[in-house]
Design an enzyme around this catalytic site. Structure first.
Site, PDB file in Angstrom:
ATOM      1  N   ASN A   1       2.532  -1.331  -4.420  1.00 37.92           N
ATOM      2  CA  ASN A   1       1.665  -0.163  -4.578  1.00 37.92           C
ATOM      3  C   ASN A   1       0.820  -0.330  -5.843  1.00 37.92           C
ATOM      4  O   ASN A   1       1.343  -0.243  -6.959  1.00 37.92           O
ATOM      5  CB  ASN A   1       2.538   1.100  -4.665  1.00 37.92           C
ATOM      6  CG  ASN A   1       1.711   2.358  -4.869  1.00 37.92           C
ATOM      7  OD1 ASN A   1       0.492   2.367  -4.705  1.00 37.92           O
ATOM      8  ND2 ASN A   1       2.373   3.440  -5.232  1.00 37.92           N
TER       9      ASN A   1
ATOM     10  N   LYS B   1      -1.299   1.705  -6.909  1.00 39.31           N
ATOM     11  CA  LYS B   1      -1.612   3.027  -7.464  1.00 39.31           C
ATOM     12  C   LYS B   1      -3.117   3.086  -7.781  1.00 39.31           C
ATOM     13  O   LYS B   1      -3.909   2.500  -7.059  1.00 39.31           O
ATOM     14  CB  LYS B   1      -0.719   3.328  -8.663  1.00 39.31           C
ATOM     15  CG  LYS B   1       0.775   3.209  -8.323  1.00 39.31           C
ATOM     16  CD  LYS B   1       1.679   3.795  -9.354  1.00 39.31           C
ATOM     17  CE  LYS B   1       3.128   3.695  -8.898  1.00 39.31           C
ATOM     18  NZ  LYS B   1       4.051   4.398  -9.810  1.00 39.31           N
TER      19      LYS B   1
ATOM     20  N   HIS C   1       4.694  10.239  -1.627  1.00 37.53           N
ATOM     21  CA  HIS C   1       5.056   9.623  -2.910  1.00 37.53           C
ATOM     22  C   HIS C   1       5.219  10.718  -3.960  1.00 37.53           C
ATOM     23  O   HIS C   1       4.511  11.722  -3.947  1.00 37.53           O
ATOM     24  CB  HIS C   1       3.972   8.630  -3.337  1.00 37.53           C
ATOM     25  CG  HIS C   1       4.377   7.757  -4.485  1.00 37.53           C
ATOM     26  ND1 HIS C   1       4.348   8.195  -5.789  1.00 37.53           N
ATOM     27  CD2 HIS C   1       4.835   6.475  -4.522  1.00 37.53           C
ATOM     28  CE1 HIS C   1       4.755   7.220  -6.581  1.00 37.53           C
ATOM     29  NE2 HIS C   1       5.061   6.172  -5.839  1.00 37.53           N
TER      30      HIS C   1
ATOM     31  N   GLU D   1       4.310  11.039  -6.892  1.00 31.34           N
ATOM     32  CA  GLU D   1       3.096  11.379  -7.639  1.00 31.34           C
ATOM     33  C   GLU D   1       2.189  12.295  -6.828  1.00 31.34           C
ATOM     34  O   GLU D   1       1.516  13.170  -7.385  1.00 31.34           O
ATOM     35  CB  GLU D   1       2.368  10.097  -8.051  1.00 31.34           C
ATOM     36  CG  GLU D   1       3.134   9.320  -9.108  1.00 31.34           C
ATOM     37  CD  GLU D   1       2.798   7.854  -9.186  1.00 31.34           C
ATOM     38  OE1 GLU D   1       3.429   7.151  -9.991  1.00 31.34           O
ATOM     39  OE2 GLU D   1       1.915   7.391  -8.425  1.00 31.34           O
TER      40      GLU D   1
ATOM     41  N   GLU E   1      12.855   6.401  -4.052  1.00 34.73           N
ATOM     42  CA  GLU E   1      12.420   6.165  -5.419  1.00 34.73           C
ATOM     43  C   GLU E   1      12.880   7.312  -6.314  1.00 34.73           C
ATOM     44  O   GLU E   1      12.281   8.397  -6.295  1.00 34.73           O
ATOM     45  CB  GLU E   1      10.890   6.065  -5.506  1.00 34.73           C
ATOM     46  CG  GLU E   1      10.282   4.853  -4.848  1.00 34.73           C
ATOM     47  CD  GLU E   1       8.822   4.702  -5.216  1.00 34.73           C
ATOM     48  OE1 GLU E   1       8.467   3.684  -5.817  1.00 34.73           O
ATOM     49  OE2 GLU E   1       8.041   5.614  -4.923  1.00 34.73           O
TER      50      GLU E   1
ATOM     51  N   GLY F   1       8.088   3.953 -13.190  1.00 36.78           N
ATOM     52  CA  GLY F   1       7.241   3.658 -14.341  1.00 36.78           C
ATOM     53  C   GLY F   1       7.902   3.856 -15.691  1.00 36.78           C
ATOM     54  O   GLY F   1       7.247   3.774 -16.724  1.00 36.78           O
TER      55      GLY F   1
ATOM     56  N   SER G   1      10.565   1.160 -10.855  1.00 39.18           N
ATOM     57  CA  SER G   1      10.612   0.114 -11.880  1.00 39.18           C
ATOM     58  C   SER G   1      11.239  -1.179 -11.358  1.00 39.18           C
ATOM     59  O   SER G   1      11.984  -1.863 -12.069  1.00 39.18           O
ATOM     60  CB  SER G   1      11.357   0.601 -13.129  1.00 39.18           C
ATOM     61  OG  SER G   1      10.663   1.670 -13.749  1.00 39.18           O
TER      62      SER G   1
END
Length: 247
Positions: A8, A10, A94, A96, A164, A170, A208
């Site tokens: 990904n 992003k 996701h 985010e 996730e 991250g 991560s």
């Protein structure tokens, strides 16, 4: 057993950098493989799709509109459009997107339905926050995220879910192998209840994921692959991850 790897990007990428990165990756058979795909920003789907034409590496989108038909939805990208440019997978839900765009269960259900109807396999993302884990109910939180889209998953031949933990995305933190195994087992049991034993269920771990921890993650029989973030923008890390997936 070969693992599935989806990278990904992003909100990263530029035309020249995209071409250079993919040129290096596609020269490695472990990266240019059917078990590898890259999820790129919508602005670069055309470019990357063209670079992947005739290749084994798959194209994925990072999001999709919940509107099923063409129309007056300025700024949206429909599932039919993504399929038209060659997307194999689409990320849905996701963390985010959930955090910054407040995507609801209804919206996520519609997105999943749109992807399936267009012939693409959605990658439904689930995960708990640090507060959820510290409160002692991470599994219940994740299973509730599956329950809320059960209508869109029921009856499918294939379901792809990426776990996730939000606290690991991250941050450099990675869930322990015991935590990953426990969650993946719970997710698989829940999906069996929703879709039945004849469904092809694929479970990815994300959060991560890097070259120095992916081998340990891939040793878990509960894990079918990885959803990789920033490490996929680093050619050396990406190659190492893809080689680990092929072993």
């Amino acid at each position: 057993m070969t693992k599935l790897v989806i990278g990904n990007w992003k909100m990263n990428g530029r035309l020249a950098k995209n071409a250079a990165l993919l040129s290096e990756l596609l020269a490695d058979p472990a990266c240019d493989a059917v078990n590898v795909a890259v999820a790129v920003p919508a602005a670069y789907l055309g470019q990357v799709g063209a670079l992947l034409a005739g290749r084994n590496m798959g194209l994925a989108a990072q999001d999709v509109s919940h509107f099923a038909n063409d129309g007056a939805f300025t700024g949206e990208t429909s599932a039919a459009m993504l399929a038209d440019v060659g997307c194999r997978y689409v990320l849905v839900g996701h963390s985010e997107r959930r955090q910054y765009f407040a995507e609801s269960a209804t919206t996520l259900t519609q997105k999943l339905l749109c992807c399936y109807d267009a012939g693409m396999l959605p990658v439904y993302c689930v995960g708990e926050s640090l507060a959820d884990r510290q409160a002692g109910h991470p599994v219940e939180t994740v299973l509730a995220q599956l329950d809320e889209v059960a209508d869109a998953l029921c009856g499918r031949e294939s379901v792809l879910v990426a776990y996730e933990p939000v606290w690991a995305i991250g941050t450099g933190q990675v869930a322990t192998v015991a935590q990953v195994a426990e969650m993946h087992e719970a997710i698989r049991r829940k999906l069996f209840d929703i879709v039945g034993g004849s469904c092809n269920i694929t479970l990815l771990y994300g959060g991560s994921v890097k070259a120095d921890n992916v081998v340990e993650i891939f040793t878990l029989p509960q894990v079918d692959g990885a959803l990789v973030g920033g490490a996929f923008l680093d050619p050396l890390q990406c190659k190492n991850i893809c080689h680990a997936a092929a072993e």
